[in-house]
Write a protein that holds these residues in place. Sequence first.
Motif, PDB file in Angstrom:
ATOM      1  N   GLY A  33     -26.776  36.422 -11.151  1.00  0.00           N
ATOM      2  CA  GLY A  33     -27.277  36.796 -12.451  1.00  0.00           C
ATOM      3  C   GLY A  33     -26.487  36.164 -13.656  1.00  0.00           C
ATOM      4  O   GLY A  33     -26.705  36.342 -14.716  1.00  0.00           O
ATOM      5  N   SER A  34     -24.332  36.405 -13.526  1.00  0.00           N
ATOM      6  CA  SER A  34     -23.621  35.986 -14.046  1.00  0.00           C
ATOM      7  C   SER A  34     -24.068  34.736 -14.389  1.00  0.00           C
ATOM      8  O   SER A  34     -24.385  34.146 -13.833  1.00  0.00           O
ATOM      9  CB  SER A  34     -22.504  36.910 -13.876  1.00  0.00           C
ATOM     10  OG  SER A  34     -22.667  37.810 -13.372  1.00  0.00           O
ATOM     11  N   VAL A  35     -23.813  34.268 -15.642  1.00  0.00           N
ATOM     12  CA  VAL A  35     -23.896  33.372 -16.304  1.00  0.00           C
ATOM     13  C   VAL A  35     -22.123  32.957 -16.742  1.00  0.00           C
ATOM     14  O   VAL A  35     -21.995  34.064 -17.835  1.00  0.00           O
ATOM     15  CB  VAL A  35     -24.865  33.814 -17.930  1.00  0.00           C
ATOM     16  CG1 VAL A  35     -24.923  31.528 -18.460  1.00  0.00           C
ATOM     17  CG2 VAL A  35     -26.558  33.661 -17.598  1.00  0.00           C
ATOM     18  N   PHE A  36     -22.053  31.801 -16.820  1.00  0.00           N
ATOM     19  CA  PHE A  36     -20.756  31.624 -17.027  1.00  0.00           C
ATOM     20  C   PHE A  36     -20.977  30.579 -17.558  1.00  0.00           C
ATOM     21  O   PHE A  36     -21.395  29.712 -17.441  1.00  0.00           O
ATOM     22  CB  PHE A  36     -20.080  31.244 -15.494  1.00  0.00           C
ATOM     23  CG  PHE A  36     -19.664  32.131 -14.537  1.00  0.00           C
ATOM     24  CD1 PHE A  36     -19.124  33.216 -14.853  1.00  0.00           C
ATOM     25  CD2 PHE A  36     -20.590  32.523 -13.854  1.00  0.00           C
ATOM     26  CE1 PHE A  36     -18.613  34.344 -14.438  1.00  0.00           C
ATOM     27  CE2 PHE A  36     -20.481  33.582 -12.693  1.00  0.00           C
ATOM     28  CZ  PHE A  36     -19.819  34.847 -13.150  1.00  0.00           C
ATOM     29  N   THR A  37     -20.160  29.900 -18.479  1.00  0.00           N
ATOM     30  CA  THR A  37     -19.640  28.812 -19.524  1.00  0.00           C
ATOM     31  C   THR A  37     -18.542  28.022 -18.564  1.00  0.00           C
ATOM     32  O   THR A  37     -17.803  28.213 -18.199  1.00  0.00           O
ATOM     33  CB  THR A  37     -19.012  29.401 -20.687  1.00  0.00           C
ATOM     34  OG1 THR A  37     -19.970  29.818 -21.379  1.00  0.00           O
ATOM     35  CG2 THR A  37     -19.168  27.970 -22.002  1.00  0.00           C
ATOM     36  N   THR A  38     -19.102  26.739 -18.337  1.00  0.00           N
ATOM     37  CA  THR A  38     -18.437  26.087 -18.071  1.00  0.00           C
ATOM     38  C   THR A  38     -17.301  24.921 -18.961  1.00  0.00           C
ATOM     39  O   THR A  38     -17.586  24.773 -19.988  1.00  0.00           O
ATOM     40  CB  THR A  38     -19.595  24.837 -16.768  1.00  0.00           C
ATOM     41  OG1 THR A  38     -19.627  23.886 -17.879  1.00  0.00           O
ATOM     42  CG2 THR A  38     -19.723  25.259 -16.148  1.00  0.00           C
TER      43      THR A  38
END
Length: 188
Positions: A33-38
Motif C-alpha cells: 500500500g506504500s505510495v512512491f513518487t517516481t
Amino acid sequence: MLVVGQIGKPHGIRGEVSVVVRTDEPEARFTVGSVFTTEVPRDRRVTTGPAGAPAPGVRFEVPKELTLEQIRWHQGRGIAVFEGIYDRNVAEAMRGVFLQVDSATLAPPDDPDEFHDHQLIGLRVESVDGTALGTVQRIEHAPSSDLIVLAKSAGGTALIPFVTAMVPTVDVRGGRVIVDLPEGLLDL
C-alpha cells in the motif's frame, strides 16, 4: 523528496521487479500500500542500461506514482509488484526509476549521529581550521561506507568517506559539516 529505492531488473514474466533499497528502514518504507513518487534518471543509458516501450510502436511513460502491491525479500533486495505493472516488458521499461517519499513526512532519526540525506544536501563543508571547501552535493551509499559528494568551491567534485574520523562534526542547524581530511584527499 527522499530516494528510498531504485527499480532494478525484472524478475520473472509477471511484472515483478527487483528493488535496490536506499533506506535504513526497508521494512517500514516498503509495506503493501506504500505510495512512491517516481523519478526517471537523467541518463538511463549510463545508469541503468536499456529500457524500452512495453510493445513495439507504443510509447511508455513512467507513472508519476507507484503503489506497492506486494514485496518479498531475497538476498538484501526486494522483489516487488507495483499496481498496474503486470508484464515483463513494462517492468523492463521501469528499470532504473527512483522511488521517492516526501521527506517532510519523515520523523527525524532517534540517534543524534544519524541524518537523512536531504538534511545534509546544501550544507557548507569546512575544514577543522575553518577553511570553506564547498557544499554537500549529495550522499552516495557505497557498500563499505557512505560518501559525501563535495561540490568543491574551486570547481569539480570530491568524495569524502562519511566516517567519524574524517567527519567529526555535522551541524545541521548551523548549516555546516566540519571535516578533518588527510592531505591530498581532495586532489584525487
